[in-house]
Design a protein around this motif. Structure first.
Motif, PDB file in Angstrom:
ATOM      1  N   GLU A 100      -3.191 -10.132 -38.083  1.00  0.00           N
ATOM      2  CA  GLU A 100      -2.967  -8.978 -38.946  1.00  0.00           C
ATOM      3  C   GLU A 100      -2.605  -7.764 -38.101  1.00  0.00           C
ATOM      4  O   GLU A 100      -3.168  -7.551 -37.032  1.00  0.00           O
ATOM      5  CB  GLU A 100      -4.228  -8.694 -39.755  1.00  0.00           C
ATOM      6  CG  GLU A 100      -4.094  -7.586 -40.791  1.00  0.00           C
ATOM      7  CD  GLU A 100      -5.310  -7.527 -41.706  1.00  0.00           C
ATOM      8  OE1 GLU A 100      -5.361  -8.324 -42.665  1.00  0.00           O
ATOM      9  OE2 GLU A 100      -6.207  -6.706 -41.441  1.00  0.00           O
ATOM     10  N   ALA A 101      -1.631  -6.978 -38.590  1.00  0.00           N
ATOM     11  CA  ALA A 101      -1.207  -5.756 -37.905  1.00  0.00           C
ATOM     12  C   ALA A 101      -1.116  -4.618 -38.921  1.00  0.00           C
ATOM     13  O   ALA A 101      -0.758  -4.839 -40.078  1.00  0.00           O
ATOM     14  CB  ALA A 101       0.143  -5.957 -37.222  1.00  0.00           C
ATOM     15  N   GLU A 102      -1.447  -3.398 -38.482  1.00  0.00           N
ATOM     16  CA  GLU A 102      -1.427  -2.244 -39.377  1.00  0.00           C
ATOM     17  C   GLU A 102      -1.004  -1.000 -38.604  1.00  0.00           C
ATOM     18  O   GLU A 102      -1.247  -0.882 -37.399  1.00  0.00           O
ATOM     19  CB  GLU A 102      -2.809  -2.012 -39.981  1.00  0.00           C
ATOM     20  CG  GLU A 102      -2.857  -0.882 -41.005  1.00  0.00           C
ATOM     21  CD  GLU A 102      -4.242  -0.673 -41.589  1.00  0.00           C
ATOM     22  OE1 GLU A 102      -4.327  -0.166 -42.728  1.00  0.00           O
ATOM     23  OE2 GLU A 102      -5.232  -0.990 -40.903  1.00  0.00           O
ATOM     24  N   TYR A 103      -0.363  -0.067 -39.327  1.00  0.00           N
ATOM     25  CA  TYR A 103       0.037   1.211 -38.740  1.00  0.00           C
ATOM     26  C   TYR A 103      -0.169   2.329 -39.753  1.00  0.00           C
ATOM     27  O   TYR A 103       0.135   2.176 -40.941  1.00  0.00           O
ATOM     28  CB  TYR A 103       1.513   1.190 -38.325  1.00  0.00           C
ATOM     29  CG  TYR A 103       2.034   2.566 -37.946  1.00  0.00           C
ATOM     30  CD1 TYR A 103       1.736   3.129 -36.716  1.00  0.00           C
ATOM     31  CD2 TYR A 103       2.793   3.306 -38.851  1.00  0.00           C
ATOM     32  CE1 TYR A 103       2.178   4.396 -36.373  1.00  0.00           C
ATOM     33  CE2 TYR A 103       3.248   4.577 -38.516  1.00  0.00           C
ATOM     34  CZ  TYR A 103       2.944   5.118 -37.277  1.00  0.00           C
ATOM     35  OH  TYR A 103       3.376   6.373 -36.951  1.00  0.00           O
ATOM     36  N   PHE A 104      -0.710   3.458 -39.285  1.00  0.00           N
ATOM     37  CA  PHE A 104      -0.733   4.676 -40.095  1.00  0.00           C
ATOM     38  C   PHE A 104      -0.764   5.893 -39.172  1.00  0.00           C
ATOM     39  O   PHE A 104      -1.160   5.804 -38.003  1.00  0.00           O
ATOM     40  CB  PHE A 104      -1.893   4.712 -41.103  1.00  0.00           C
ATOM     41  CG  PHE A 104      -3.255   4.527 -40.513  1.00  0.00           C
ATOM     42  CD1 PHE A 104      -3.994   5.610 -40.064  1.00  0.00           C
ATOM     43  CD2 PHE A 104      -3.818   3.264 -40.432  1.00  0.00           C
ATOM     44  CE1 PHE A 104      -5.262   5.440 -39.533  1.00  0.00           C
ATOM     45  CE2 PHE A 104      -5.094   3.078 -39.912  1.00  0.00           C
ATOM     46  CZ  PHE A 104      -5.816   4.178 -39.459  1.00  0.00           C
ATOM     47  N   GLN A 136      -2.317  15.419 -34.054  1.00  0.00           N
ATOM     48  CA  GLN A 136      -1.628  14.240 -34.570  1.00  0.00           C
ATOM     49  C   GLN A 136      -2.255  12.974 -34.011  1.00  0.00           C
ATOM     50  O   GLN A 136      -2.635  12.920 -32.832  1.00  0.00           O
ATOM     51  CB  GLN A 136      -0.139  14.250 -34.216  1.00  0.00           C
ATOM     52  CG  GLN A 136       0.593  12.992 -34.688  1.00  0.00           C
ATOM     53  CD  GLN A 136       2.095  13.121 -34.631  1.00  0.00           C
ATOM     54  OE1 GLN A 136       2.635  14.226 -34.636  1.00  0.00           O
ATOM     55  NE2 GLN A 136       2.785  11.987 -34.594  1.00  0.00           N
ATOM     56  N   SER A 137      -2.364  11.970 -34.881  1.00  0.00           N
ATOM     57  CA  SER A 137      -2.831  10.657 -34.436  1.00  0.00           C
ATOM     58  C   SER A 137      -1.948   9.575 -35.036  1.00  0.00           C
ATOM     59  O   SER A 137      -1.612   9.621 -36.217  1.00  0.00           O
ATOM     60  CB  SER A 137      -4.292  10.428 -34.836  1.00  0.00           C
ATOM     61  OG  SER A 137      -4.438  10.403 -36.244  1.00  0.00           O
ATOM     62  N   ASP A 138      -1.551   8.629 -34.201  1.00  0.00           N
ATOM     63  CA  ASP A 138      -0.825   7.436 -34.636  1.00  0.00           C
ATOM     64  C   ASP A 138      -1.704   6.241 -34.304  1.00  0.00           C
ATOM     65  O   ASP A 138      -2.082   6.046 -33.139  1.00  0.00           O
ATOM     66  CB  ASP A 138       0.517   7.320 -33.921  1.00  0.00           C
ATOM     67  CG  ASP A 138       1.480   8.422 -34.310  1.00  0.00           C
ATOM     68  OD1 ASP A 138       2.034   8.348 -35.414  1.00  0.00           O
ATOM     69  OD2 ASP A 138       1.655   9.366 -33.514  1.00  0.00           O
ATOM     70  N   THR A 139      -2.019   5.447 -35.320  1.00  0.00           N
ATOM     71  CA  THR A 139      -2.960   4.347 -35.145  1.00  0.00           C
ATOM     72  C   THR A 139      -2.263   3.009 -35.339  1.00  0.00           C
ATOM     73  O   THR A 139      -1.547   2.803 -36.326  1.00  0.00           O
ATOM     74  CB  THR A 139      -4.133   4.470 -36.138  1.00  0.00           C
ATOM     75  OG1 THR A 139      -4.807   5.709 -35.910  1.00  0.00           O
ATOM     76  CG2 THR A 139      -5.126   3.330 -35.956  1.00  0.00           C
ATOM     77  N   TYR A 140      -2.501   2.101 -34.396  1.00  0.00           N
ATOM     78  CA  TYR A 140      -1.950   0.750 -34.431  1.00  0.00           C
ATOM     79  C   TYR A 140      -3.124  -0.221 -34.323  1.00  0.00           C
ATOM     80  O   TYR A 140      -3.942  -0.108 -33.410  1.00  0.00           O
ATOM     81  CB  TYR A 140      -0.990   0.514 -33.265  1.00  0.00           C
ATOM     82  CG  TYR A 140       0.051   1.589 -33.093  1.00  0.00           C
ATOM     83  CD1 TYR A 140       1.323   1.449 -33.634  1.00  0.00           C
ATOM     84  CD2 TYR A 140      -0.245   2.754 -32.370  1.00  0.00           C
ATOM     85  CE1 TYR A 140       2.285   2.443 -33.463  1.00  0.00           C
ATOM     86  CE2 TYR A 140       0.703   3.748 -32.203  1.00  0.00           C
ATOM     87  CZ  TYR A 140       1.971   3.580 -32.741  1.00  0.00           C
ATOM     88  OH  TYR A 140       2.902   4.570 -32.578  1.00  0.00           O
TER      89      TYR A 140
END
Length: 276
Positions: A100-104, A136-140
């Motif tokens: 499973e992979a997710e990005y927000f 800012q935050s980019d989450t993977y």
């Protein structure tokens, strides 16, 4: 609109189009006897997350030591609620194994006069200075899961993964050079996930991921938790609602960010789901 936001919108349009086209050829309820999300090879979710945000950070100086602990909402005026998009995809390697992979991404900024003196990195912003702040935050998130309990209508499993968050926090003012702290936190996690279909159309699901230890340049904890309920409108397409909570409590010692971050956000989610 930023590039990654445009990509998310385009991905959502493509996902919706494919799902509707795939479901157009005959949608008799009797065509499926189990909930598709528990058995299909490919699963996708495109969501909107209304997050209540609480951010406290400290950026230490290379010469004078510890900086000021700053609330980005209370001290700097950043919005404490923000709606963000999320994209999740998973593939079942078998009925028990899946990846499973997710990005927000969450980005906010504000310009306002501060009420107190703030030491941020090697810069000092005195009371009544008009300060521009950005966070800012980019989450993977990537995980591999194994369902140790699995039948036609339910599953319960454990997951090992990486929860990588790219964080950037910046303060600037007229006459004071901008000071930015940047950290990429690739934190290993262990989690548990599950799902229960109480009819072929309704699915209740949830997961919790956790991390707490000293790891290279990081010391602290991470919690990622969520639950949702999904309704299948068609065999390959459904909609759902849920709740999500993410929390970081970290001390960081890196060249581009030495300090601490307590960053949490949570709130309701709406999502579209498709599987094939």
């Amino acid at each position: 609109m930023k590039v990654h936001e445009k990509c998310s919108v385009r991905a959502g349009i493509v996902l919706l189009g494919v799902a509707l086209c795939g479901s157009a050829a005959g949608q008799d309820t009797a065509a499926w006897k189990v909930h598709p999300s528990l058995h299909d090879t490919w699963n996708f979710q495109l969501g909107a997350f209304s997050a209540n945000v609480d951010t406290t950070a400290r950026l230490d100086s290379t010469t004078t030591g510890a900086g000021t602990s700053v609330s980005f909402e209370d001290d700097l005026g950043l919005a404490d609620r923000k709606t963000l998009g999320s994209f999740l995809a998973s593939v079942r390697l078998s009925q028990r194994w899946k990846i499973e992979a997710e990005y927000f991404s969450l980005s906010r900024g504000k310009t306002r006069a501060i009420d107190r003196t703030i030491s941020w990195g090697d810069q000092t912003f005195t009371a009544n200075t008009v300060v521009t702040s950005e966070f800012q935050s980019d989450t993977y998130r990537l995980s591999a899961g194994f369902a140790f309990l699995k039948d036609a209508n339910s599953e319960l499993g454990v997951a090992l993964g990486i929860h990588a968050t790219d964080i950037s926090a910046s303060l600037s003012a007229s006459g004071v050079a901008a000071e930015t702290g940047e950290a990429l936190a690739p934190l290993p996690t262990i989690g548990i996930y599950g799902g229960y279909a109480f009819s072929p159309k309704w699915l209740l699901s949830g997961r919790v991921d956790y991390f707490s230890l000293s790891y290279e340049n990081y010391d602290g904890s991470l919690v990622n938790a969520g639950a949702g309920i999904e309704y299948r409108l068609f065999r390959n397409f459904g909609i759902g609602v849920g709740y999500r909570h993410v929390e970081y409590d970290l001390s960081v010692t890196k060249s581009k960010f030495a300090g601490a971050i307590n960053y949490k956000f949570g709130g309701p989610t709406l999502f579209a789901a498709a599987s094939f």
